[in-house]
Design an enzyme around this catalytic site. Structure first.
Site, mmCIF file in Angstrom:
data_model
loop_
_atom_site.group_PDB
_atom_site.id
_atom_site.type_symbol
_atom_site.label_atom_id
_atom_site.label_comp_id
_atom_site.label_asym_id
_atom_site.label_seq_id
_atom_site.Cartn_x
_atom_site.Cartn_y
_atom_site.Cartn_z
ATOM 1 C CG ASP A 13 38.053 60.222 37.338
ATOM 2 O OD1 ASP A 13 36.937 60.409 37.452
ATOM 3 O OD2 ASP A 13 38.778 59.545 38.128
ATOM 4 C CE LYS A 16 32.830 58.500 32.400
ATOM 5 N NZ LYS A 16 34.152 58.469 32.955
ATOM 6 N N GLY A 40 31.986 60.425 39.328
ATOM 7 C CA GLY A 40 32.139 61.921 39.626
ATOM 8 C C GLY A 40 32.337 62.615 38.460
ATOM 9 C CG HIS A 41 30.273 62.314 35.570
ATOM 10 N ND1 HIS A 41 29.038 61.889 34.959
ATOM 11 C CD2 HIS A 41 31.179 61.352 35.680
ATOM 12 C CE1 HIS A 41 29.485 60.643 34.713
ATOM 13 N NE2 HIS A 41 30.779 60.147 35.148
ATOM 14 C CD GLN A 227 32.003 53.836 37.581
ATOM 15 O OE1 GLN A 227 31.164 53.010 36.985
ATOM 16 N NE2 GLN A 227 31.724 54.568 38.509
HETATM 17 P P1 IMO Z 1 33.908 58.421 36.795
HETATM 18 O O1 IMO Z 1 32.608 58.093 36.396
HETATM 19 C C1 IMO Z 1 37.676 56.906 38.264
HETATM 20 C C2 IMO Z 1 37.567 52.936 40.751
HETATM 21 C C3 IMO Z 1 37.836 53.181 42.063
HETATM 22 C C4 IMO Z 1 38.574 51.890 42.394
HETATM 23 C C5 IMO Z 1 37.818 50.903 41.345
HETATM 24 C C6 IMO Z 1 36.530 50.145 42.247
HETATM 25 O O2 IMO Z 1 34.273 59.703 37.403
HETATM 26 O O3 IMO Z 1 34.914 58.230 35.679
HETATM 27 P P2 IMO Z 1 34.359 51.059 43.325
HETATM 28 O O4 IMO Z 1 34.288 52.036 44.542
HETATM 29 O O5 IMO Z 1 33.804 51.296 42.028
HETATM 30 O O6 IMO Z 1 34.295 49.662 43.693
HETATM 31 O O7 IMO Z 1 35.824 51.077 42.986
HETATM 32 O O8 IMO Z 1 37.261 51.597 40.432
HETATM 33 N N1 IMO Z 1 36.518 54.066 40.229
HETATM 34 C C7 IMO Z 1 36.658 55.125 39.393
HETATM 35 N N2 IMO Z 1 37.970 55.824 39.142
HETATM 36 N N3 IMO Z 1 36.627 57.216 37.845
HETATM 37 C C8 IMO Z 1 35.177 56.787 38.184
HETATM 38 O O9 IMO Z 1 33.962 57.007 38.035
HETATM 39 C C9 IMO Z 1 35.529 55.735 39.214
HETATM 40 N N4 IMO Z 1 34.613 54.846 39.835
HETATM 41 C C10 IMO Z 1 35.079 53.845 40.356
HETATM 42 O O10 IMO Z 1 38.901 54.123 42.140
HETATM 43 O O11 IMO Z 1 39.929 51.729 41.669
HETATM 44 MG MG MG Z 2 34.982 61.112 37.649
#
Ligand code: IMO
Ligand code: MG
Length: 427
Positions: A13, A16, A40-41, A227
């Site tokens: 988050d 990006k 989630g973007h 992520q």
């Molecule tokens: P973006 O691309 C923030 C976190 C989840 C959890 C851990 C594992 O928007 O930056 P998962 O469902 O992947 O097995 O969960 O990773 N997580 C994220 N946190 N931004 C994300 O994506 C995330 N995708 C997974 O909250 O702690």
């Molecule tokens: Mg996000």
């Protein structure tokens, strides 16, 4: 030919999507290489807000080709829903601008059920996953015997017989793990997935071969990380991580493009820190300042709507994230969120059991006892959303950005002071 990569250096988050969107002006192909619809973007332009999850951000720009690489885990139902939500708003999506790897792995209904079951069993130690079946699908990929790839959906005979075996095994295991579990029906899953396969067929291709041709033709490539490096399964805060290489380590394995030099590795950081889900977070704020950052920064998850945990910028964690990714330059996002604070803090070292260190611990139990040692900077207490060049920023904000650069030992080349494209300072 230019190859650029955008990667998050914290726990996801980092905004990006905004950087990727701006870079699409100078790149013809945007490639995602890991993760799935856990990402989630949010991208804002022309007064419109778009929320993307599985689709690469490049899909929003005419003329840009978006690639879902072999390293992703794809939920076809979620993919179709996301495509529809965009086409309903006039974004054209066809086999011309969206490519989905036939080597990507398929998320099936039991992956989502298993994700929930494992989380429940961890109790207070739950990872706090997004519940999308991401980790359980990657587990089956590594296991192989329970894996289904996109390409398998187009071999219905073998897919049906394998699915029957897999679902029988899953039903046994899930019943043992959770007495309330209601057995899944292989036939029903087969039918719905064959229907999804038909609908996504125009997009499915050997993206590896396609990318190799694109590289030969000299197209500019942009790799879009989901992520962040602290959620990387190898380098992140394991087990409070995601299941893929969400640092730049995933680029080559998740795209099949290996002969490339990456000319620009852009590390994206928030001006503070957030984290969703469980796991240690040394600079977390449990007070009114944390709530203020959450409110002003709209720190609620794009995918799950969960309130994000908020805290000060962590120079130790972020510098480690940058080293893991081999970052060349930094983009500092959401600086505007800190505008009204009396004082801002940056963590420059940890105190771990009485010892000062700038090394990021490899074990979560050591990270859990790390006490941040802060550098304190007086707040600038003024709106900065109208700034367009560095000299428009108050001296406190400039000092803050300089501290980030110094602690990370990297140049800051971009500062975001609002969600819109124009609210950007290039250095
Ligand atoms: P973006 O691309 C923030 C976190 C989840 C959890 C851990 C594992 O928007 O930056 P998962 O469902 O992947 O097995 O969960 O990773 N997580 C994220 N946190 N931004 C994300 O994506 C995330 N995708 C997974 O909250 O702690
Ligand atoms: Mg996000």
């Amino acid at each position: 030919m230019t190859v650029t990569s955008v990667v998050g250096l914290q726990w996801g988050d980092e905004a990006k999507g905004k950087i990727v969107d701006i870079l699409t002006d100078s790149h013809q192909i945007v490639v995602r290489y890991q993760g799935g619809n856990n990402a989630g973007h949010t991208v804002k332009f022309d007064g419109q807000t778009y929320k993307l999850s599985l689709l690469p951000t490049g899909i929003l720009r005419p003329g840009v080709k978006a690639v879902i690489g072999n390293g992703l885990v794809v939920n076809p139902e979620a993919l179709l829903k996301e495509i529809k939500s965009l086409t309903d708003r006039g974004v054209p999506i066809s086999g011309e601008n969206l490519m989905v790897s036939d080597r990507a792995h398929v998320i099936l209904p039991y992956h989502i059920v298993e994700d929930a079951v494992y989380e429940k069993r961890r109790g207070a130690e739950a990872i706090g996953t997004t519940g999308r079946g991401i980790g359980t699908c990657y587990r089956d990929k590594a296991l192989r015997s329970h894996a289904v790839r996109i390409g398998d959906l187009y071999h219905p005979e073998s897919f049906r017989s394998r699915l029957t075996d897999i679902v029988a095994a899953k039903n046994l295991m899930l019943k043992a793990l959770d007495p309330e579990f209601v057995a899944l029906d292989a036939d029903a899953i087969f039918k719905s997935y064959i229907a999804y396969a038909e609908q996504i067929k125009p997009f499915v291709t050997d993206t590896t071969a396609w990318l190799h041709r694109a590289v030969k033709s000299g197209a500019n490539l942009l790799f879009e990380g989901a992520q962040g490096s602290l959620l990387d399964v190898d380098h992140g805060t394991f087990p409070y991580a995601t299941s893929s290489n969400s640092s730049s380590a995933g680029i080559h394995s998740g795209s099949g493009v290996t002969e490339l030099e990456i000319h620009r590795m852009i590390g994206v950081v928030k001006a503070y820190t957030t984290r969703v889900g469980g796991g240690p977070f040394p600079t977390e704020l449990h007070d009114a300042i944390g709530q203020h950052i959450r409110d002003v920064g709209h720190e609620y998850g794009t995918v799950t709507g969960r309130p994000r945990r908020c805290g000060w910028f962590d120079g130790v964690a972020t510098a480690y994230g940058a080293r893991v990714c081999g970052v060349d330059e930094i983009a500092v996002m959401l600086l505007d969120v800190l505008a009204q604070l009396d004082e801002v803090c940056i963590c420059e070292a940890y105190d771990i059991r009485g010892e000062r260190t700038t090394d990021f611990p490899s074990h979560v139990e050591d990270l859990a006892v790390a006490k941040p040692i802060f550098r304190r900077i007086p707040g600038w207490k003024q709106d900065i959303t109208g700034a367009r060049k560095l000299s428009d920023l108050p001296s406190g904000a400039r000092r803050y950005v300089d501290s980030i650069s110094e602690l990370m030992d990297l140049p800051v080349k971009f500062i975001s002071i609002g969600p819109d494209r124009e609210q950007s300072i290039l250095l």
